[in-house]
Write a protein that holds these residues in place. Structure first.
Motif, PDB file in Angstrom:
ATOM      1  N   LEU A  53       0.863  -1.176   0.000  1.00  0.00           N
ATOM      2  CA  LEU A  53       0.000   0.000   0.000  1.00  0.00           C
ATOM      3  C   LEU A  53       0.899   1.225   0.000  1.00  0.00           C
ATOM      4  CD1 LEU A  53      -2.841   1.265   0.263  1.00  0.00           C
ATOM      5  CD2 LEU A  53      -2.529   1.140   2.751  1.00  0.00           C
ATOM      6  N   TRP A  54       0.726   2.087  -1.006  1.00  0.00           N
ATOM      7  CA  TRP A  54       1.560   3.278  -1.166  1.00  0.00           C
ATOM      8  C   TRP A  54       0.706   4.531  -1.063  1.00  0.00           C
ATOM      9  CZ3 TRP A  54       6.876   3.526  -2.260  1.00  0.00           C
ATOM     10  CH2 TRP A  54       7.497   2.299  -2.382  1.00  0.00           C
ATOM     11  N   TYR A  55       1.302   5.573  -0.518  1.00  0.00           N
ATOM     12  CA  TYR A  55       0.676   6.895  -0.470  1.00  0.00           C
ATOM     13  C   TYR A  55       1.440   7.814  -1.411  1.00  0.00           C
ATOM     14  CZ  TYR A  55      -0.683  11.518   1.036  1.00  0.00           C
ATOM     15  OH  TYR A  55      -1.132  12.801   1.039  1.00  0.00           O
ATOM     16  N   LYS A  56       0.699   8.461  -2.306  1.00  0.00           N
ATOM     17  CA  LYS A  56       1.320   9.390  -3.254  1.00  0.00           C
ATOM     18  C   LYS A  56       0.637  10.751  -3.110  1.00  0.00           C
ATOM     19  CE  LYS A  56       2.551   9.981  -8.074  1.00  0.00           C
ATOM     20  NZ  LYS A  56       2.499   9.424  -9.429  1.00  0.00           N
ATOM     21  N   PRO A  57       1.310  11.716  -2.480  1.00  0.00           N
ATOM     22  CA  PRO A  57       0.716  13.051  -2.324  1.00  0.00           C
ATOM     23  C   PRO A  57       0.711  13.790  -3.658  1.00  0.00           C
ATOM     24  CG  PRO A  57       2.955  13.059  -1.484  1.00  0.00           C
ATOM     25  CD  PRO A  57       2.646  11.637  -1.900  1.00  0.00           C
ATOM     26  N   GLU A  58      -0.074  14.853  -3.730  1.00  0.00           N
ATOM     27  CA  GLU A  58      -0.108  15.652  -4.964  1.00  0.00           C
ATOM     28  C   GLU A  58       1.263  16.231  -5.266  1.00  0.00           C
ATOM     29  OE1 GLU A  58      -3.223  18.522  -5.132  1.00  0.00           O
ATOM     30  OE2 GLU A  58      -4.770  17.054  -4.616  1.00  0.00           O
ATOM     31  N   GLN A  59       2.009  16.556  -4.232  1.00  0.00           N
ATOM     32  CA  GLN A  59       3.375  17.062  -4.403  1.00  0.00           C
ATOM     33  C   GLN A  59       4.286  16.253  -3.481  1.00  0.00           C
ATOM     34  OE1 GLN A  59       3.409  21.235  -3.591  1.00  0.00           O
ATOM     35  NE2 GLN A  59       2.045  21.731  -5.268  1.00  0.00           N
ATOM     36  N   GLY A  60       5.466  15.959  -3.941  1.00  0.00           N
ATOM     37  CA  GLY A  60       6.414  15.217  -3.113  1.00  0.00           C
ATOM     38  C   GLY A  60       6.503  13.757  -3.524  1.00  0.00           C
ATOM     39  N   ASP A  61       7.314  13.035  -2.779  1.00  0.00           N
ATOM     40  CA  ASP A  61       7.577  11.637  -3.098  1.00  0.00           C
ATOM     41  C   ASP A  61       6.531  10.712  -2.495  1.00  0.00           C
ATOM     42  OD1 ASP A  61       9.918  12.400  -4.404  1.00  0.00           O
ATOM     43  OD2 ASP A  61      11.119  12.230  -2.572  1.00  0.00           O
ATOM     44  N   GLU A  62       6.258   9.610  -3.197  1.00  0.00           N
ATOM     45  CA  GLU A  62       5.366   8.603  -2.639  1.00  0.00           C
ATOM     46  C   GLU A  62       6.112   7.784  -1.595  1.00  0.00           C
ATOM     47  OE1 GLU A  62       3.968   6.044  -5.736  1.00  0.00           O
ATOM     48  OE2 GLU A  62       5.964   5.522  -6.394  1.00  0.00           O
ATOM     49  N   SER A  63       5.356   7.178  -0.685  1.00  0.00           N
ATOM     50  CA  SER A  63       5.983   6.377   0.361  1.00  0.00           C
ATOM     51  C   SER A  63       5.123   5.149   0.647  1.00  0.00           C
ATOM     52  CB  SER A  63       6.172   7.195   1.638  1.00  0.00           C
ATOM     53  OG  SER A  63       4.935   7.694   2.094  1.00  0.00           O
ATOM     54  N   LYS A  64       5.803   4.043   0.992  1.00  0.00           N
ATOM     55  CA  LYS A  64       5.088   2.807   1.296  1.00  0.00           C
ATOM     56  C   LYS A  64       4.484   2.915   2.693  1.00  0.00           C
ATOM     57  CE  LYS A  64       7.412  -0.954   0.699  1.00  0.00           C
ATOM     58  NZ  LYS A  64       8.081  -2.273   0.770  1.00  0.00           N
ATOM     59  N   VAL A  65       3.196   2.582   2.797  1.00  0.00           N
ATOM     60  CA  VAL A  65       2.474   2.668   4.064  1.00  0.00           C
ATOM     61  C   VAL A  65       2.420   1.299   4.743  1.00  0.00           C
ATOM     62  CG1 VAL A  65       0.236   3.207   5.115  1.00  0.00           C
ATOM     63  CG2 VAL A  65       1.075   4.572   3.197  1.00  0.00           C
ATOM     64  N   ALA A  66       2.180   0.248   3.955  1.00  0.00           N
ATOM     65  CA  ALA A  66       2.043  -1.091   4.522  1.00  0.00           C
ATOM     66  C   ALA A  66       2.430  -2.133   3.482  1.00  0.00           C
ATOM     67  CB  ALA A  66       0.617  -1.322   4.990  1.00  0.00           C
TER      68      ALA A  66
END
Length: 77
Positions: A53-66
Motif C-alpha cells: 500500500l503506497w501513499y502518493k501526495p499531490e506534491q512530493g515523493d510517494e511512500s510505502k504505508v504497509a
C-alpha cells in the motif's frame, strides 16, 4: 514466476487506486477496500505474492504505508 515481478501491473494499478481526503487532526479513518485479480499463474499452483500500500501526495515523493505477503492462486479461463 519471477521473483520481484509486478503481477498484472496495469489491471492492479487501475483497480486498486483510491483517492482519499486528508484529516486536519490525523484522527479520521479512511477505510480502504479493493478486490484484485492476478492474471498470471494458474489455479493448480499456489504461490507467494507481496501486496504493498503506497501513499502518493499531490506534491512530493510517494511512500510505502504497509506491506503484506499472501499465498494466492493464479487465474485461468
Amino acid at each position: 514466476m519471477k521473483s520481484g515481478q509486478r503481477l498484472s501491473e496495469d489491471d492492479l494499478t487501475r483497480s486498486s487506486i483510491r483517492h482519499v481526503g486528508l484529516s486536519a487532526t490525523g484522527k479520521t479513518f479512511f477505510p480502504y477496500n479493493a478486490e484484485v485479480l492476478v492474471r498470471e499463474g494458474d489455479w493448480s499452483n499456489k504461490y507467494e505474492a507481496r501486496f504493498e500500500l503506497w501513499y502518493k501526495p499531490e506534491q512530493g515523493d510517494e511512500s510505502k504505508v504497509a506491506e503484506t505477503t499472501r499465498m494466492i492462486n493464479g487465474w485461468e479461463r
